[in-house]
Design a protein around this motif. Structure first.
Motif, PDB file in Angstrom:
ATOM      1  N   UNK A  12     -21.101  -2.508  16.936  1.00 25.72           N
ATOM      2  CA  UNK A  12     -20.938  -3.917  16.588  1.00 25.72           C
ATOM      3  C   UNK A  12     -22.269  -4.656  16.755  1.00 25.72           C
ATOM      4  N   UNK A  13     -22.935  -4.342  17.863  1.00 24.04           N
ATOM      5  CA  UNK A  13     -24.237  -4.974  18.132  1.00 24.04           C
ATOM      6  C   UNK A  13     -25.204  -4.668  16.974  1.00 24.04           C
ATOM      7  N   UNK A  14     -25.237  -3.394  16.607  1.00 22.89           N
ATOM      8  CA  UNK A  14     -26.133  -2.970  15.534  1.00 22.89           C
ATOM      9  C   UNK A  14     -25.780  -3.665  14.216  1.00 22.89           C
ATOM     10  N   UNK A  15     -24.508  -3.684  13.889  1.00 29.77           N
ATOM     11  CA  UNK A  15     -24.113  -4.203  12.573  1.00 29.77           C
ATOM     12  C   UNK A  15     -24.166  -5.725  12.492  1.00 29.77           C
ATOM     13  N   UNK A  16     -24.102  -6.376  13.656  1.00 29.25           N
ATOM     14  CA  UNK A  16     -24.185  -7.836  13.654  1.00 29.25           C
ATOM     15  C   UNK A  16     -25.531  -8.277  13.085  1.00 29.25           C
ATOM     16  N   UNK A  17     -26.566  -7.470  13.348  1.00 30.29           N
ATOM     17  CA  UNK A  17     -27.890  -7.808  12.809  1.00 30.29           C
ATOM     18  C   UNK A  17     -27.942  -7.623  11.289  1.00 30.29           C
ATOM     19  N   UNK A  18     -26.948  -6.916  10.754  1.00 29.94           N
ATOM     20  CA  UNK A  18     -26.932  -6.648   9.307  1.00 29.94           C
ATOM     21  C   UNK A  18     -25.789  -7.374   8.615  1.00 29.94           C
TER      22      UNK A  18
END
Ligand code: ATP
Ligand code: MG
Length: 420
Positions: A180-186
């Motif tokens: 989630x952390x990773x995809x929030x940036x995308x």
């Protein structure tokens, strides 16, 4: 007004049915050989079976279910998949009290309110096989081997088996947070559905068919780097057993399954003949499903094969149409009763035979026999009939012979036997 079928609901006509029967027959033989028994479950269930069992945050439950209220005000749903119903039946009838291990399969229609397109319908058929009550990774291998054996027996080519582990209740939440952390940036790259999934079920984003979403996950962390040692050990055993069975597979850390209930082993078989709707079948382990629907801690593993996609992959050179073994062409009014007597005997003997009901000319009867791809034609002429004989024509070799009518059944049986 001409009444047509509902969009996304298909008829399967007799010229197609041979393929379906072949696929189903092969599945029964293979699954039963692996120790599975058939179970038949209703197509209609209480909505909460699916919303709790499959998970509120899945596409199926969020937008694909055929749900309606009946006249008593109950919310009912046409089953979108079979696993939850099979699990319900297993719990409801306490099948586990007889034996803790249940190996079950089920064949039938499923219903999802999806946008109809090639390979994607609103009523479609699945073949499901499930093992309830075994945590041992040996059974994961058994199920996968059975699936591949079945697909090979029906003649599907260019298949790839992808496997992955999805972790469990203990380890997946940490991965989920990382993802989630990773995809929030995308997030700006994600489609509307995936923006929602980011909150509800971020793993599902791997499964999204939208290109920008696929780009967004390119460098995402892999679930296999986050699984706990228990899950890791379980997966290693699965791989070991697959290797013992001599089955080739592709480790695919990006493969997740659409449903919420999967844990640990997940697998998919893809065919590059299918284009973007390329998953013929998928499955995995779901050790939390029973908890969700019945409060018992029972592990399960299984798969569902989409039959429309499977049938579309069958080898093109195989013949599946059932044609008559014999067509009776009769000449003149006198012969029609005799023709009926003969065909009646043939039918009672289980020989597929057809005749002309209309008293048409020999030429037009022969044309029909040809169109129906009859293997043999029996020509009943008045003169031969008086001698108790008729002409039997082989439609492949075009040769013909005069035979005694009482011998017909035996002659045909002998010929048909030679061709099987
Ligand atoms: P997809 O990603 O293609 O939507 P899915 O993950 O929803 O598939 P499952 O729920 O795992 O599919 O169902 C198993 C199989 O059932 C699929 O691999 C596919 O062959 C078939 N299937 C699923 N939905 C449909 C549909 N609407 N029409 C035809 N076949 C379907
Ligand atoms: Mg789907």
């Amino acid at each position: 007004m001409e009444i047509k079928a509902i969009r996304g609901f298909n008829d399967i006509l007799p010229d197609e049915i041979g393929k379906w029967q072949f696929v189903e027959g092969t599945a029964r033989k293979v699954f039963e050989g692996f120790g599975f028994s058939e179970i038949r479950i209703p197509v209609l269930e209480r909505t909460e079976l699916f919303s709790r069992g499959i998970g509120e945050a899945t596409d199926i439950v969020e937008k694909e279910m055929y749900t309606f209220t009946d006249k008593s005000g109950n919310s009912l749903t046409l089953r979108p998949e079979a696993t939850a119903s099979m699990a319900r039946a297993y719990l409801e009838h306490q099948v586990y009290t007889f034996d803790p291990v249940a190996k079950l399969y089920c064949i039938g229609p499923m219903f999802r309110y999806e946008r109809p397109q090639k390979g994607r319908y609103r009523q479609f058929y699945q073949m499901d096989a499930e093992v309830f009550g075994v945590e041992n990774p040996m059974v994961d291998a058994e199920v996968i081997v059975m699936l591949i054996d079945f697909l090979e027996r029906v003649g599907i080519e260019k298949l790839e088996l992808h496997i992955n582990t999805l972790g469990c209740r203990a380890c997946r939440p940490r991965y989920r947070e990382e993802l989630k952390k990773f995809l929030t940036t995308k997030a700006f790259q994600l489609c509307e559905d995936c923006q929602r999934r980011l909150e509800t079920n971020p793993l599902r984003i791997f499964d999204c068919k939208v290109e920008t979403c696929q780009e967004a996950i390119v460098n995402a962390p892999n679930v296999s780097d986050f699984v706990c040692s228990e899950c890791q050990k379980h997966f290693e055993k699965v791989r070991e057993y697959l290797e013992i069975a001599g089955l080739a597979y592709i480790l695919n850390p990006r493969m997740v399954r659409g449903l919420d209930y999967y844990t640990r082993t997940a697998f998919e078989v893809v065919s590059y003949h299918l284009g973007s709707q390329n998953a013929v079948t998928g499955g995995g382990r779901y050790d939390n499903l029973f908890q969700e629907i019945g409060g018992l801690d029972i592990p399960g593993i299984g798969f569902a094969i989409g039959m429309e996609r499977l049938v579309s992959l069958l080898p093109k050179d195989r013949k599946f149409v059932q044609s008559p073994q014999l067509f009776i062409a009769s000449l003149g009014d006198e012969t029609i009763k005799e023709a009926y007597q003969i065909i009646n005997q043939l039918h009672l003997q289980g020989i597929r035979a057809e005749l002309d009901y209309e008293g048409k000319s020999l030429k037009s009867q022969m044309r029909r026999a040809d169109k129906l791809k009859a293997r043999y034609v029996l020509i009943l002429g008045e003169n031969e009939l008086k001698k108790g004989r008729a002409v039997l024509r082989d439609m492949e070799s075009k040769s013909q012979e005069e035979i005694p009518i009482p011998d017909l059944v035996n002659i045909l049986k002998e010929k048909v036997k030679g061709q099987e």
